[in-house]
Design an enzyme around this catalytic site. Structure first.
Site, PDB file in Angstrom:
ATOM      1  N   GLY A  46       0.837  -1.189   0.000  1.00  0.00           N
ATOM      2  CA  GLY A  46       0.000   0.000   0.000  1.00  0.00           C
ATOM      3  C   GLY A  46       0.870   1.236   0.000  1.00  0.00           C
ATOM      4  N   GLN A  51       3.049   9.884   1.237  1.00  0.00           N
ATOM      5  CA  GLN A  51       4.309   9.147   1.282  1.00  0.00           C
ATOM      6  C   GLN A  51       5.205   9.447   0.086  1.00  0.00           C
ATOM      7  OE1 GLN A  51       2.235   5.218   2.286  1.00  0.00           O
ATOM      8  NE2 GLN A  51       4.254   5.019   3.249  1.00  0.00           N
ATOM      9  N   CYS A  90       6.035  -0.093   7.403  1.00  0.00           N
ATOM     10  CA  CYS A  90       5.693   1.072   6.594  1.00  0.00           C
ATOM     11  C   CYS A  90       6.888   1.444   5.736  1.00  0.00           C
ATOM     12  CB  CYS A  90       5.303   2.242   7.499  1.00  0.00           C
ATOM     13  SG  CYS A  90       4.795   3.713   6.614  1.00  0.00           S
ATOM     14  N   LEU A  91       6.621   1.716   4.461  1.00  0.00           N
ATOM     15  CA  LEU A  91       7.697   2.105   3.555  1.00  0.00           C
ATOM     16  C   LEU A  91       8.329   3.427   3.971  1.00  0.00           C
ATOM     17  CD1 LEU A  91       6.002   1.119   0.182  1.00  0.00           C
ATOM     18  CD2 LEU A  91       7.773  -0.135   1.432  1.00  0.00           C
ATOM     19  N   HIS A 132      -4.440   1.339   7.378  1.00  0.00           N
ATOM     20  CA  HIS A 132      -3.088   1.896   7.461  1.00  0.00           C
ATOM     21  C   HIS A 132      -2.942   3.072   6.492  1.00  0.00           C
ATOM     22  CE1 HIS A 132       1.415   1.363   7.950  1.00  0.00           C
ATOM     23  NE2 HIS A 132       1.362   2.052   6.819  1.00  0.00           N
ATOM     24  N   GLU A 133      -3.400   2.892   5.256  1.00  0.00           N
ATOM     25  CA  GLU A 133      -3.252   3.946   4.247  1.00  0.00           C
ATOM     26  C   GLU A 133      -4.162   5.141   4.532  1.00  0.00           C
ATOM     27  OE1 GLU A 133      -0.645   3.754   2.606  1.00  0.00           O
ATOM     28  OE2 GLU A 133      -0.311   1.640   2.964  1.00  0.00           O
ATOM     29  N   HIS A 136      -2.553   7.371   6.964  1.00  0.00           N
ATOM     30  CA  HIS A 136      -1.559   8.264   6.351  1.00  0.00           C
ATOM     31  C   HIS A 136      -2.204   9.559   5.855  1.00  0.00           C
ATOM     32  CE1 HIS A 136       2.364   6.395   6.303  1.00  0.00           C
ATOM     33  NE2 HIS A 136       1.867   5.244   5.881  1.00  0.00           N
TER      34      HIS A 136
END
Length: 166
Positions: A46, A51, A90-91, A132-133, A136
């Protein structure tokens, strides 16, 4: 299509609330294409527009199930039920994971790249990825809600998979 630089914590853009998308045009289409390319290149499941430094309410998710790539513009969770506790990465926060409590099943709605209303139901991992997204988009990181945070485990055996980042 291009690979974009993934913004890393503690960059301030990750803490800001993303703005609603009002223009469904070629710029949005390029952003969605680039976000998908960037997510796949980073082996994530995701990615949210903040991000990649863009404060717009746009996410892409692909948890490897029958849905394949999901693009959501202006996503909103409209119902949530049940509970799960599990690991997240998380990226934007490489090297860390955390155990986060999330709803086990959600219904999420938004718009597609052309502004058409769409809705998905997700459970377990897909539900976790959506939540999660969406976090963000509201400036919330998994480390804010994790019950524990720890170093990401590296694969130790050939063929063993590391937890995918979101």
């Amino acid at each position: 299509m291009s690979i974009r630089l993934i913004v890393k914590h503690p960059d301030a853009v990750l803490r800001e609330r993303a703005q609603e998308v009002t223009k469904f045009n070629s710029n949005l289409h390029k952003l969605l294409d680039d976000m998908a390319d960037t997510m796949y290149d980073a082996d994530g499941v995701g990615l949210a527009a903040p991000q990649v430094g863009i404060l717009k309410r746009v996410i892409v998710v692909d948890v490897g199930d029958e849905h394949e790539l999901i693009e959501l513009v202006n996503p909103e969770i409209i119902s949530a039920e049940g509970e799960q506790l599990g690991p997240e990465g998380c990226l934007s926060i490489p090297g860390l994971q955390g155990d986060v409590r999330r709803a086990n099943r959600i219904v999420i709605r938004g718009q597609d790249r052309n502004g058409k209303p769409i809705q998905y139901e997700g459970s377990e991992f897909l539900s976790r990825a959506f939540q999660h997204e969406v976090d963000h988009l509201n400036g919330v990181l998994f480390i804010d809600t994790a019950e524990s945070v720890y170093e990401a485990r590296k694969p130790s055996e050939p063929g063993e998979q590391e937890q995918d980042g979101e």
